[in-house]
Design a protein around this motif. Structure first.
Motif, PDB file in Angstrom:
ATOM      1  N   ILE A 589      -0.981  -4.588   7.045  1.00  0.00           N
ATOM      2  CA  ILE A 589      -2.339  -4.210   7.389  1.00  0.00           C
ATOM      3  C   ILE A 589      -2.698  -4.924   8.584  1.00  0.00           C
ATOM      4  O   ILE A 589      -3.415  -4.547   9.634  1.00  0.00           O
ATOM      5  CB  ILE A 589      -3.449  -4.413   6.153  1.00  0.00           C
ATOM      6  N   GLY A 590      -2.143  -6.349   8.621  1.00  0.00           N
ATOM      7  CA  GLY A 590      -2.343  -7.174   9.841  1.00  0.00           C
ATOM      8  C   GLY A 590      -1.789  -6.486  10.971  1.00  0.00           C
ATOM      9  O   GLY A 590      -2.245  -6.373  12.132  1.00  0.00           O
ATOM     10  N   LEU A 591      -0.459  -6.234  10.950  1.00  0.00           N
ATOM     11  CA  LEU A 591       0.198  -5.745  11.844  1.00  0.00           C
ATOM     12  C   LEU A 591      -0.398  -4.470  12.562  1.00  0.00           C
ATOM     13  O   LEU A 591      -0.480  -4.104  13.728  1.00  0.00           O
ATOM     14  CB  LEU A 591       1.539  -5.446  11.733  1.00  0.00           C
ATOM     15  N   ASP A 592      -0.984  -3.375  11.556  1.00  0.00           N
ATOM     16  CA  ASP A 592      -1.518  -2.219  11.892  1.00  0.00           C
ATOM     17  C   ASP A 592      -2.721  -2.460  12.709  1.00  0.00           C
ATOM     18  O   ASP A 592      -3.061  -1.543  13.459  1.00  0.00           O
ATOM     19  CB  ASP A 592      -1.793  -1.248  10.571  1.00  0.00           C
ATOM     20  N   THR A 640      -2.498   5.647  12.202  1.00  0.00           N
ATOM     21  CA  THR A 640      -2.658   4.170  12.025  1.00  0.00           C
ATOM     22  C   THR A 640      -3.673   4.096  10.874  1.00  0.00           C
ATOM     23  O   THR A 640      -3.285   3.233  10.030  1.00  0.00           O
ATOM     24  CB  THR A 640      -2.903   3.560  13.384  1.00  0.00           C
ATOM     25  N   LEU A 641      -4.738   4.601  10.943  1.00  0.00           N
ATOM     26  CA  LEU A 641      -5.681   4.062  10.032  1.00  0.00           C
ATOM     27  C   LEU A 641      -5.132   4.771   8.654  1.00  0.00           C
ATOM     28  O   LEU A 641      -5.270   4.041   7.623  1.00  0.00           O
ATOM     29  CB  LEU A 641      -6.943   4.827  10.472  1.00  0.00           C
ATOM     30  N   LYS A 642      -4.733   5.841   8.706  1.00  0.00           N
ATOM     31  CA  LYS A 642      -4.122   6.441   7.461  1.00  0.00           C
ATOM     32  C   LYS A 642      -3.045   5.751   7.052  1.00  0.00           C
ATOM     33  O   LYS A 642      -2.927   5.524   5.748  1.00  0.00           O
ATOM     34  CB  LYS A 642      -3.820   7.937   7.802  1.00  0.00           C
ATOM     35  N   GLU A 645      -4.492   2.644   4.905  1.00  0.00           N
ATOM     36  CA  GLU A 645      -4.650   3.231   3.427  1.00  0.00           C
ATOM     37  C   GLU A 645      -3.840   3.325   2.449  1.00  0.00           C
ATOM     38  O   GLU A 645      -3.604   3.168   1.581  1.00  0.00           O
ATOM     39  CB  GLU A 645      -5.843   4.145   3.663  1.00  0.00           C
ATOM     40  N   GLU A 646      -2.622   4.228   3.041  1.00  0.00           N
ATOM     41  CA  GLU A 646      -1.509   4.491   2.416  1.00  0.00           C
ATOM     42  C   GLU A 646      -0.866   3.372   1.803  1.00  0.00           C
ATOM     43  O   GLU A 646      -0.284   3.200   0.531  1.00  0.00           O
ATOM     44  CB  GLU A 646      -0.670   5.631   3.127  1.00  0.00           C
ATOM     45  N   LYS A 647      -0.395   2.405   2.777  1.00  0.00           N
ATOM     46  CA  LYS A 647       0.265   1.218   2.487  1.00  0.00           C
ATOM     47  C   LYS A 647      -0.529   0.319   1.497  1.00  0.00           C
ATOM     48  O   LYS A 647       0.013  -0.224   0.564  1.00  0.00           O
ATOM     49  CB  LYS A 647       0.653   0.520   3.579  1.00  0.00           C
ATOM     50  N   ALA A 649      -2.677   1.310  -0.734  1.00  0.00           N
ATOM     51  CA  ALA A 649      -2.829   2.119  -2.047  1.00  0.00           C
ATOM     52  C   ALA A 649      -1.423   1.964  -2.500  1.00  0.00           C
ATOM     53  O   ALA A 649      -1.104   2.001  -3.900  1.00  0.00           O
ATOM     54  CB  ALA A 649      -2.885   3.501  -1.752  1.00  0.00           C
ATOM     55  N   LEU A 650      -0.325   2.050  -1.879  1.00  0.00           N
ATOM     56  CA  LEU A 650       1.175   1.907  -2.506  1.00  0.00           C
ATOM     57  C   LEU A 650       1.374   0.400  -2.868  1.00  0.00           C
ATOM     58  O   LEU A 650       1.866   0.532  -3.926  1.00  0.00           O
ATOM     59  CB  LEU A 650       2.078   2.199  -1.067  1.00  0.00           C
ATOM     60  N   GLY A 651       1.007  -0.528  -2.357  1.00  0.00           N
ATOM     61  CA  GLY A 651       0.967  -2.000  -3.058  1.00  0.00           C
ATOM     62  C   GLY A 651       0.123  -1.947  -4.006  1.00  0.00           C
ATOM     63  O   GLY A 651       0.517  -2.638  -5.344  1.00  0.00           O
ATOM     64  N   ASP A 652      -1.134  -1.355  -4.130  1.00  0.00           N
ATOM     65  CA  ASP A 652      -1.877  -1.522  -5.419  1.00  0.00           C
ATOM     66  C   ASP A 652      -1.333  -0.811  -6.466  1.00  0.00           C
ATOM     67  O   ASP A 652      -1.627  -0.974  -7.757  1.00  0.00           O
ATOM     68  CB  ASP A 652      -3.219  -0.818  -5.078  1.00  0.00           C
ATOM     69  N   GLU A 653      -0.626   0.458  -6.318  1.00  0.00           N
ATOM     70  CA  GLU A 653      -0.100   1.196  -7.248  1.00  0.00           C
ATOM     71  C   GLU A 653       1.071   0.233  -7.907  1.00  0.00           C
ATOM     72  O   GLU A 653       1.075   0.442  -9.332  1.00  0.00           O
ATOM     73  CB  GLU A 653       0.337   2.442  -6.842  1.00  0.00           C
TER      74      GLU A 653
END
Length: 662
Positions: A589-592, A640-642, A645-647, A649-653
């Motif tokens: 998220i920081g890099l994005d 980039t914004l998507k 969010e996807e990453k 969600a992937l980590g949270d999953e």
């Protein structure tokens, strides 16, 4: 049963009535159904076989022409069914011409003696004076050429590889050329000792000599106006047009050479583009792109590279001649009017700005800027990681793979992050920390390889390198654990076990193929020992390594996860995984967000200069938006914004899936 029969006397009479002649009609044979009315004003000599003429060709503009032979001199040829040959100024000799070919307004097409059709031509790549020569062939891959040209410290290996090429060349040598079916050759001058694959289109070429055009139905080749090519091989899907001149060159699959580009002693592999400029002794790995008239690429090895206008390199210092070479590793860019004095080596995904003559080796400082300042080179390590251009490039390469041929010669790994680049990031961290230890953490400047790194650049580089390490190792871990329900820590440990797949140790980028060095070394030993003796076998191993990439990547990543995070394979728990995933989320998220900020600069007020002609600031903003679009609607910005969010969600999953394991 023979395909062809002798001409009847009535057919000979009809042919002679049509203005045809022959030194010996007994040597001319035809297929059953042959109609002499479609052969006019032509002369035949030697052994000639002719098919039937039933097809009508529809030409642009609505004109139609019936298959046949008109105003031609044919010597020792086999002509297939439904072929159109018309207006041959001199002659066609020693060729087999396939079905449905259209040949019109040509000077001469001939094979003279035994030829290998460009196979075995020596290309003095990287060093104009020789020493790294590559003998090109139809099946040449970027990986084979990389090893053959660079591993001269293993003379037995090079000797064996040369023998493999020689065997292939001898096997495919002939005193007879072939123009395969469904080719179109129109308004062409001189063609000598050239083998032409099916569905090839040659229009207006000036001279083609000693080469193979490996066109096919899946991915035809086009050769256009005023092209001159000598001692060459052109692979499927490629276009050579616009008066381009190539000499002693290999043109790989889906390459585009146009607008007067000139190249000598150069290798271009899959999806390269060369326009307007010049190449000499160039090793252009996959996706080497140069568009500008003033750009010279010389004695260098590149891949996934974009050369800015006026980019130049020097391969000699007026002492012992053009003997120096350079390597710019994958993903580099040069800005307008950049210059590098060889020898030099530049790390992957670096940006070269200005003129550089320090002969630096920055291969272990990837994602850097090399900036000219005060006649020296300043290095900003890792800063290209946060560039929107770097991410955009990584996304566009797979999308721009134009190869349609199912038989792909090059195994191309498009990954921005891999064991190859991350091992260099680890090495870069070591270099930067060592500079700190030697010169002191408060030093304003640090010297590396005759280049300068400022204190702020060093600290920023360490931060960016740490972020990208977290990102890569977290990516690999999440990928390994995806789509699996775990009941215990033991099940997690079993899944994390690489199961003996290779991958430990150093990795190499073999011009597009990223693989463990141990596996490449194993292949080379098998070639040296004579266990492997055919090009096909070598290419098969390259393909297998490419297919096994992710299994082998995990072996390397798992080893690094243990050392970097201080955990043991037989003790890791779900809570350890969650801790790594949280660090990964913060890194991604920081890099994005950095990339998002970098993209936003493109929409700042200064970038709107020149918009809204004759208007006020509001007009300028409106004009800019109509031309460039609004920032929040830009496709890359939305992606980039998507991605953020996807990453997340992937980590949270994954965390949700394993958080209750004790």
């Amino acid at each position: 049963m023979q395909d062809h029969r002798n001409l009847t006397q009535s057919e000979i009479d009809q042919l002679e009535k049509n203005g045809c002649s022959c030194t010996d009609w007994g040597l001319v044979t035809v297929k059953e159904g042959f109609n002499p009315r479609y052969v006019r004003e032509s002369h035949f000599s030697g052994k000639v076989e002719i098919g039937i003429f039933e097809k009508i060709f529809s030409l642009p503009g609505g004109l139609q022409k019936h298959a046949g032979i008109n105003r031609a001199v044919i010597h020792n040829c086999t002509i297939g069914n439904n072929v159109m040959i018309e207006n041959v100024q001199n002659y066609i000799a020693n060729y087999t011409i396939g079905d449905n070919c259209f040949i019109q307004n040509i000077d001469v097409i001939l094979v003279d003696g035994m030829t290998t059709f460009g196979n075995g031509v020596q290309v003095n790549v990287l060093n104009e004076t020789g020493g790294r020569e590559v003998h090109i062939n139809d099946k040449l891959s970027a990986h084979f050429a990389y090893i053959y040209s660079l591993y001269r410290h293993r003379p037995k290996l090079v000797e064996r590889m040369k023998a493999i090429i020689d065997y292939y060349c001898d096997k495919h040598s002939s005193d007879r050329g072939i123009i395969e079916h469904d080719c179109k050759i129109v308004n062409v001058g001189y063609i000598k000792n050239v083998r032409i694959g099916s569905f090839c289109k040659i229009t207006g070429a000036m001279k083609l000599k000693n080469g193979s055009i490996n066109s096919n139905e899946y991915d035809p080749v086009y050769i256009g106006r005023n092209v001159i090519a000598e001692d060459f091989i052109i692979c499927s899907g490629s276009t050579i047009d616009g008066g381009s001149i190539i000499s002693r060159c290999f043109i790989g699959q889906a390459c585009h050479i146009d607008h007067g580009y000139s190249a000598s002693d150069s290798l271009f592999f899959s999806n390269c583009q060369g326009e307007n400029g010049e190449a000499c002794a160039l090793f252009a790995g996959p996706y080497t792109v140069t568009h500008h008239k003033s750009t010279l690429l010389i004695a260098g090895m590149f891949s996934f590279m974009n050369a800015g206008s006026g980019s130049n390199q020097s391969n000699h210092m007026y002492k012992l001649g053009p003997i120096h070479q350079g390597i710019i590793e994958r993903g580099a860019k040069t800005t307008s009017n950049s210059y590098v004095l060889w020898p030099a080596k530049v790390g992957p995904f670096s940006l070269i700005l200005g003129r550089h003559s320090q002969h630096a080796d920055t291969s272990n400082l990837p994602f850097s800027y090399l900036v000219e300042k005060d006649n020296g080179t300043y290095i900003a390590p890792g800063v290209n990681l946060r560039s929107v251009g770097t991410i955009r490039d990584a996304k566009k390469w797979p999308e721009r793979d134009r190869r349609k041929d199912p038989d792909r010669l090059d195994c191309i790994n498009f990954n921005l992050l891999s064991p190859y680049t991350i091992q260099k990031v680890f090495a870069g961290v070591g270099i930067l920390k060592n500079l700190q230890a030697v010169a002191g953490e408060t030093s304003e400047f640090y010297t590396f390889q005759s280049c300068v790194i400022t204190n702020s650049s060093l600290l920023r580089g360490l931060k960016l390198y740490e972020i990208i390490i977290h990102k890569f190792l977290g990516n690999s871990l999440i990928k390994r654990l995806e789509k699996t329900r775990f009941k215990s820590n033991e099940e997690i440990r079993q899944r994390l076990d690489p199961q003996g797949a290779p991958g430990l140790g150093e990795w190499v980028d073999v011009s597009g193929l990223i693989a463990p060095k141990s596996e490449i070394d194993d292949l080379l030993c098998k070639i040296e020992s004579g266990e492997i003796t055919k090009l096909k076998e070598i290419n098969h191993i390259f393909q297998q390594l490419h297919q096994d990439y992710y299994d082998n990547e995990w072996t390397w990543a798992w080893d690094k996860i243990q050392s970097f995070y201080g955990i043991k394979a037989d003790e890791i728990t779900a809570s350890d995984v969650i801790s790594i995933v949280e660090k990964w989320k913060a890194a991604v998220i920081g890099l994005d967000e950095m990339i998002y900020s970098d993209a936003k600069k493109e929409f700042s007020l200064s970038f709107k200069t020149g918009f809204g002609a004759d208007g006020n600031i509001q007009d300028r903003a409106m004009d800019f938006e109509y031309v460039r679009g609004a920032f929040d609607k830009n496709p890359f910005v939305i992606a980039t914004l998507k991605h953020i969010e996807e990453k997340r969600a992937l980590g949270d999953e994954l965390i949700e899936r394993i958080k209750n394991i004790q």
